[in-house]
Design an enzyme around this catalytic site. Sequence first.
Site, PDB file in Angstrom:
ATOM      1  N   ILE A   1      -5.315 -28.413  75.270  1.00 24.55           N
ATOM      2  CA  ILE A   1      -6.456 -28.180  74.354  1.00 24.55           C
ATOM      3  C   ILE A   1      -7.461 -29.302  74.621  1.00 24.55           C
ATOM      4  O   ILE A   1      -8.978 -29.436  73.792  1.00 24.55           O
ATOM      5  CB  ILE A   1      -5.611 -28.508  73.073  1.00 24.55           C
TER       6      ILE A   1
ATOM      7  N   CYS B   1      -0.658 -25.349  65.945  1.00 29.31           N
ATOM      8  CA  CYS B   1      -1.423 -24.321  65.558  1.00 29.31           C
ATOM      9  C   CYS B   1      -1.418 -23.233  65.030  1.00 29.31           C
ATOM     10  O   CYS B   1      -2.009 -22.919  64.317  1.00 29.31           O
ATOM     11  CB  CYS B   1      -1.619 -22.946  67.256  1.00 29.31           C
TER      12      CYS B   1
ATOM     13  N   ARG C   1      14.395 -21.856  76.111  1.00 26.38           N
ATOM     14  CA  ARG C   1      13.233 -22.022  76.956  1.00 26.38           C
ATOM     15  C   ARG C   1      13.277 -21.991  78.999  1.00 26.38           C
ATOM     16  O   ARG C   1      12.124 -21.861  79.303  1.00 26.38           O
ATOM     17  CB  ARG C   1      12.709 -23.805  76.519  1.00 26.38           C
TER      18      ARG C   1
ATOM     19  N   THR D   1      10.352 -23.308  65.950  1.00 28.75           N
ATOM     20  CA  THR D   1       9.135 -23.517  64.473  1.00 28.75           C
ATOM     21  C   THR D   1       9.470 -24.388  63.411  1.00 28.75           C
ATOM     22  O   THR D   1      10.238 -24.343  62.869  1.00 28.75           O
ATOM     23  CB  THR D   1       8.371 -22.483  64.863  1.00 28.75           C
TER      24      THR D   1
END
Length: 482
Positions: free
Chosen positions: A140, A292, A337, A350
């Site tokens: 970013i 995002c 993950r 999330t």
Amino acid sequence: MSSNKTYEKELAFQADRRKATVEFIKTVSDLWYDKSIELVLFRNQLIDRNVSQILSLHEYAGQFVQKPISIFDSVEIAQAIKSLNVPPAKLDIGKLTYEYHLEDNKHNNAKAFVASKLKDASKNGNIEPKDVVLYGFGRIGRLVARELMVRTGKGSQLRLRAIVTRGVIDAQILEKRASLLRNDSVHGDFPGTVSIDEANSALIINGTTVKIISANSPEEVDYTKFNINNALVIDNTGAFRDKAALSKHLQSKGVDKVLLTAPGKGVPNIVYGVNHKENNPDKMNIFSAASCTTNAITPVLKAIEDSFGVKSGHLETIHAYTNDQNLVDNFHKKYRRGRAAGLNMVITETGAGSAVAKALPSLEGKLTSNAIRVPVPNGSLAILNLELENKTSLNGINTILKKYALEGDLVEQIKYELSDELVSSDIVGSSAPSIYDSKATIVRKDGKNVLLYIWYDNEYGYSHQVIRLAKYIAKVRRYTYY
């Protein structure tokens, strides 16, 4: 013979269009670099676009408003803007061109029309440029740096003055930083120049010096040593996420505002366009640009909530893999993950479903959410399964979201997509955080259950939201006509 004549006419017309586009590009550049007036075409950027891209954007604009938007008209309107004494501004020439033909009988010429439409531009007041420091230089951070430097113009808004990283700064490190800024495997080459200044520990970006500072913690930097004052620090490290940690930036000399590029704890989480006006930069110093995914779904959810009411719903985000996942199977502190990101679809959590309520309190407790990381490096999709308070139809949903994409407070946030052939790679490079796929929407027979598909460039689109919020915090937002 007639077919040959037709073909020759087509060739001549295309040549005229392309010549007009070259003239248009020059006018766009003159307005930007001489007057700090930025032209966009239904929120699509026009600076540094080539002839084919400009013509393609005009074709999209015509489809969007269901009326031809001609490059010849755009040239006429752009030149009319150039001839007037318009202060620094951001103007949607697509909207102006569209309205010009709707009001054919009201004005004698394009100059009179533009003068009428932009009569309030001079009321915006003077803008004081703001120094910006990027704390961290990851995905970013580099995209924000690219956009800030490409759109510096006369430097009347945000001025990137320094980048803070950890560790030793030498010629090799500087060149690595420069290389990562120049080249990006997802977003392509930087449309400018990047070189290093080893003696001054700096990058020279488009001829402008950006200091590279080494620091292990925010409070140890004295920015005033580098003639940086009252700066806005954009923290994109991900290491400091609560008010106490982010407040360390304010202990540094030369800093007066902090913006976190991640969800924050104990600080306002802002989706620009939705709830930024509820958070006054005169009264607070630390802000979060949320995530995002939150920036992708909140604008659309606001449009739906305001128009039909949301009773309950579920968000499933199909998200590109990120740097926090493993390239090959290895230990990871979070479940799943640890498995190879490029080979697996990975179910993970999330917080976007609950985070929406920070921007839209009326949705508190109404949404559940989950995420699936998939083997693409960028470009994500949010699927909203909503139960509405009031009945609607497919046409009703599409009409509302097209209206929000065309006018109002969310025109920078919602892009209305018309294509039947849209796939994830098509949305990479979109500056809108929410790309509404109008062809994928499903409305059940009862009219109260809908499924909406929202695409988003989780890097580039989000970076633009960060910059929009940064301009608001820094009070350098220009007059806009959308």
